[in-house]
Enzyme design. Sequence first.
Site, PDB file in Angstrom:
ATOM      1  N   SER A  13      -8.203 -80.949  19.485  1.00 34.92           N
ATOM      2  CA  SER A  13      -8.370 -82.121  20.354  1.00 34.92           C
ATOM      3  C   SER A  13      -9.523 -81.942  21.332  1.00 34.92           C
ATOM      4  O   SER A  13     -10.067 -82.921  21.832  1.00 34.92           O
ATOM      5  CB  SER A  13      -7.078 -82.406  21.127  1.00 34.92           C
ATOM      6  OG  SER A  13      -6.822 -81.363  22.042  1.00 34.92           O
ATOM      7  N   SER A 139      -9.639 -64.996  19.889  1.00 32.16           N
ATOM      8  CA  SER A 139      -9.166 -64.117  20.952  1.00 32.16           C
ATOM      9  C   SER A 139      -9.961 -64.467  22.196  1.00 32.16           C
ATOM     10  O   SER A 139     -10.189 -65.647  22.503  1.00 32.16           O
ATOM     11  CB  SER A 139      -9.356 -62.663  20.505  1.00 32.16           C
ATOM     12  OG  SER A 139      -9.053 -61.764  21.530  1.00 32.16           O
ATOM     13  N   TYR A 153      -2.125 -63.958  30.248  1.00 39.13           N
ATOM     14  CA  TYR A 153      -3.134 -64.395  29.262  1.00 39.13           C
ATOM     15  C   TYR A 153      -3.746 -63.187  28.554  1.00 39.13           C
ATOM     16  O   TYR A 153      -3.816 -63.151  27.324  1.00 39.13           O
ATOM     17  CB  TYR A 153      -4.227 -65.196  29.972  1.00 39.13           C
ATOM     18  CG  TYR A 153      -5.341 -65.665  29.058  1.00 39.13           C
ATOM     19  CD1 TYR A 153      -5.115 -66.649  28.102  1.00 39.13           C
ATOM     20  CD2 TYR A 153      -6.627 -65.115  29.137  1.00 39.13           C
ATOM     21  CE1 TYR A 153      -6.132 -67.081  27.258  1.00 39.13           C
ATOM     22  CE2 TYR A 153      -7.643 -65.542  28.301  1.00 39.13           C
ATOM     23  CZ  TYR A 153      -7.395 -66.530  27.367  1.00 39.13           C
ATOM     24  OH  TYR A 153      -8.402 -66.952  26.534  1.00 39.13           O
ATOM     25  N   LYS A 157      -3.776 -62.049  24.461  1.00 44.28           N
ATOM     26  CA  LYS A 157      -4.981 -61.831  23.656  1.00 44.28           C
ATOM     27  C   LYS A 157      -5.085 -60.362  23.206  1.00 44.28           C
ATOM     28  O   LYS A 157      -5.562 -60.091  22.104  1.00 44.28           O
ATOM     29  CB  LYS A 157      -6.234 -62.261  24.438  1.00 44.28           C
ATOM     30  CG  LYS A 157      -6.278 -63.778  24.747  1.00 44.28           C
ATOM     31  CD  LYS A 157      -6.333 -64.646  23.489  1.00 44.28           C
ATOM     32  CE  LYS A 157      -6.574 -66.116  23.817  1.00 44.28           C
ATOM     33  NZ  LYS A 157      -6.576 -66.988  22.632  1.00 44.28           N
TER      34      LYS A 157
HETATM   35  N1  NAP Z   1     -12.981 -71.635  27.358  1.00 46.33           N
HETATM   36  C1  NAP Z   1     -13.057 -70.325  27.506  1.00 46.33           C
HETATM   37  O1  NAP Z   1     -13.696 -69.812  28.454  1.00 46.33           O
HETATM   38  C2  NAP Z   1     -12.414 -69.413  26.491  1.00 46.33           C
HETATM   39  C3  NAP Z   1     -12.820 -68.074  26.478  1.00 46.33           C
HETATM   40  C4  NAP Z   1     -12.235 -67.198  25.569  1.00 46.33           C
HETATM   41  C5  NAP Z   1     -11.280 -67.662  24.696  1.00 46.33           C
HETATM   42  N2  NAP Z   1     -10.901 -68.966  24.716  1.00 46.33           N
HETATM   43  C6  NAP Z   1      -9.869 -69.391  23.764  1.00 46.33           C
HETATM   44  O2  NAP Z   1     -10.355 -70.456  22.995  1.00 46.33           O
HETATM   45  C7  NAP Z   1      -9.262 -71.231  22.524  1.00 46.33           C
HETATM   46  C8  NAP Z   1      -9.577 -72.709  22.744  1.00 46.33           C
HETATM   47  O3  NAP Z   1      -9.716 -72.963  24.111  1.00 46.33           O
HETATM   48  P1  NAP Z   1     -10.803 -73.988  24.711  1.00 46.33           P
HETATM   49  O4  NAP Z   1     -11.687 -73.214  25.583  1.00 46.33           O
HETATM   50  O5  NAP Z   1     -11.388 -74.820  23.643  1.00 46.33           O
HETATM   51  O6  NAP Z   1      -9.848 -74.830  25.697  1.00 46.33           O
HETATM   52  P2  NAP Z   1      -9.328 -76.346  25.621  1.00 46.33           P
HETATM   53  O7  NAP Z   1     -10.476 -77.280  25.640  1.00 46.33           O
HETATM   54  O8  NAP Z   1      -8.306 -76.436  26.710  1.00 46.33           O
HETATM   55  O9  NAP Z   1      -8.625 -76.435  24.202  1.00 46.33           O
HETATM   56  C9  NAP Z   1      -7.378 -75.851  23.930  1.00 46.33           C
HETATM   57  C10 NAP Z   1      -6.792 -76.508  22.706  1.00 46.33           C
HETATM   58  O10 NAP Z   1      -5.541 -75.867  22.392  1.00 46.33           O
HETATM   59  C11 NAP Z   1      -4.593 -76.898  22.199  1.00 46.33           C
HETATM   60  N3  NAP Z   1      -3.213 -76.461  22.358  1.00 46.33           N
HETATM   61  C12 NAP Z   1      -2.593 -75.946  23.455  1.00 46.33           C
HETATM   62  N4  NAP Z   1      -1.294 -75.696  23.168  1.00 46.33           N
HETATM   63  C13 NAP Z   1      -1.094 -76.068  21.875  1.00 46.33           C
HETATM   64  C14 NAP Z   1       0.019 -76.056  21.005  1.00 46.33           C
HETATM   65  N5  NAP Z   1       1.227 -75.654  21.397  1.00 46.33           N
HETATM   66  N6  NAP Z   1      -0.148 -76.494  19.730  1.00 46.33           N
HETATM   67  C15 NAP Z   1      -1.355 -76.928  19.304  1.00 46.33           C
HETATM   68  N7  NAP Z   1      -2.438 -76.996  20.092  1.00 46.33           N
HETATM   69  C16 NAP Z   1      -2.309 -76.566  21.356  1.00 46.33           C
HETATM   70  C17 NAP Z   1      -4.981 -77.966  23.196  1.00 46.33           C
HETATM   71  O11 NAP Z   1      -4.315 -79.180  22.902  1.00 46.33           O
HETATM   72  P3  NAP Z   1      -4.044 -80.305  24.034  1.00 46.33           P
HETATM   73  O12 NAP Z   1      -5.324 -81.090  24.152  1.00 46.33           O
HETATM   74  O13 NAP Z   1      -2.915 -81.100  23.478  1.00 46.33           O
HETATM   75  O14 NAP Z   1      -3.700 -79.589  25.301  1.00 46.33           O
HETATM   76  C18 NAP Z   1      -6.485 -77.991  22.925  1.00 46.33           C
HETATM   77  O15 NAP Z   1      -6.749 -78.676  21.747  1.00 46.33           O
HETATM   78  C19 NAP Z   1      -8.024 -70.727  23.257  1.00 46.33           C
HETATM   79  O16 NAP Z   1      -7.282 -69.885  22.402  1.00 46.33           O
HETATM   80  C20 NAP Z   1      -8.604 -69.924  24.414  1.00 46.33           C
HETATM   81  O17 NAP Z   1      -7.738 -68.886  24.823  1.00 46.33           O
HETATM   82  C21 NAP Z   1     -11.452 -69.857  25.591  1.00 46.33           C
END
Ligand code: NAP
Length: 287
Positions: A13, A139, A153, A157
Site C-alpha cells: 500500500s 530486514s 523493532y 529484525k
Molecule cells: N523506512 C525505513 O526507514 C525502513 C528502513 C529499514 C527497513 N524498513 C522496512 O521496510 C519495510 C516497509 O516499510 P516502509 O518503509 O515502506 O514503511 P511504510 O510506508 O509504513 O509501509 C509499511 C507497509 O507494511 C504494511 N503492513 C503493516 N502491517 C501489516 C500487516 N499486518 N499485514 C500486511 N501489511 C502490513 C503497511 O500497510 P498499511 O498501509 O495498511 O499500514 C504498509 O503497506 C518494513 O518491513 C520496514 O521495517 C524500513
Amino acid sequence: MQQKKIALVTGSSSGIGFETSLLLARNGFSTYATMRNLEKSFKIIDITKRDNLPIEVLRLDVTDENSIKGAVNNIIEKEGQIDVVVNNAGYGSTGAVEDFSIDEIKSQFETNFFGVIRVIQSVLPLMRNQKRGTIVNISSIGGRIPFPFSPSYASTKFALEGLSEALQYEVEQFGIKIILIEPGIIKTNFPDNIKRAKKAMDPNSPYGNLLQRRVNKTKNMFVNGTPPEEVAKVILKAVTSQNKEPDLRYVVGSDAKLLLEKRRNMQDREFLRLMSKNIFDSEHMEK
Ligand SMILES: NC(=O)c1ccc[n+]([C@@H]2O[C@H](COP(=O)([O-])OP(=O)(O)OC[C@H]3O[C@@H](n4cnc5c(N)ncnc54)[C@H](OP(=O)(O)O)[C@@H]3O)[C@@H](O)[C@H]2O)c1
C-alpha cells in the site's frame, strides 16, 4: 521464449512495497501487490491502469493465516507458480525496554517476524516442487545495528536475519534463494507508523528525556532519507541476477553502509559511544 515470472509482494500500500511492486511489474514480473487494507489500493490501481502494468491487487494481512492462504492459493490457481516473494510488511516502534509491555512486543513480532514465517511456510511447498524461487526478506540496518530506543523493532529484525540465514541452508537443495535487504533510513510512511510503547508516553518516564532526543534526531533523518525507489532497484537487481548468484545480504543507503563500516572497524563500546554521541548529542556521553 522467456518464461513468465510471478511475484508476490506484501505491504504494497505504501513505501518500499509499493515501489517494489511497480518496479517488478515494469520489468516483466506479473506482480501480486498485496495489502491488508484494499481501500489503500486506489493509487497502485490508477498507475496499473495508466501504464498498463501486469499488477493485480490482493488482500493479505500477514497476521492472518487465512488471508495469506487465500492470496497464495489464488495465485497458484491462476498461475501455477510463484517465483519471487518479497516479505516487506512491517512497522517500527520506540520506547525503552522497561516501557514495552510483553503484548506490545508480541504484537510487533506477529507482523515483522511471525508474519514473514507464515508467508514463507505457505509458499515453500510450491517453491520446493518448482525447484526454484527467491524469497526476499526486508530486514533493516537495525537488524545488524540496533538504534537506541528501538529494542522491540531491532529484535524483530535481528530475528529475521537469523531465520533467513538458517533457512538458506535448508532450501538451497531445492534451488531456492533467500535474500535479506538491509535499508538505512528510507523516506516512506514508516516514521508516521512507528508505535510508541504506551508507558513511554508517561511524562515522568525516567527515559523521557533521552527518548525525546532520539525521536527528534531521527525525525530529521527521515526527511533526508533514501527514496524507496532505490530499495526497489536493489531488490530487482538481486532477483534478476541470473548468471551471478545473488548475495545473501544487500545494504541500501549510504547511511547504512557507513554505519556498518564504522561498526566493523571499531570495538563494540567505542561504537556504542559514537552512536550515543550522534543520536543523543555529546553532552550525554561525556557524563
Ligand atoms: N523506512 C525505513 O526507514 C525502513 C528502513 C529499514 C527497513 N524498513 C522496512 O521496510 C519495510 C516497509 O516499510 P516502509 O518503509 O515502506 O514503511 P511504510 O510506508 O509504513 O509501509 C509499511 C507497509 O507494511 C504494511 N503492513 C503493516 N502491517 C501489516 C500487516 N499486518 N499485514 C500486511 N501489511 C502490513 C503497511 O500497510 P498499511 O498501509 O495498511 O499500514 C504498509 O503497506 C518494513 O518491513 C520496514 O521495517 C524500513
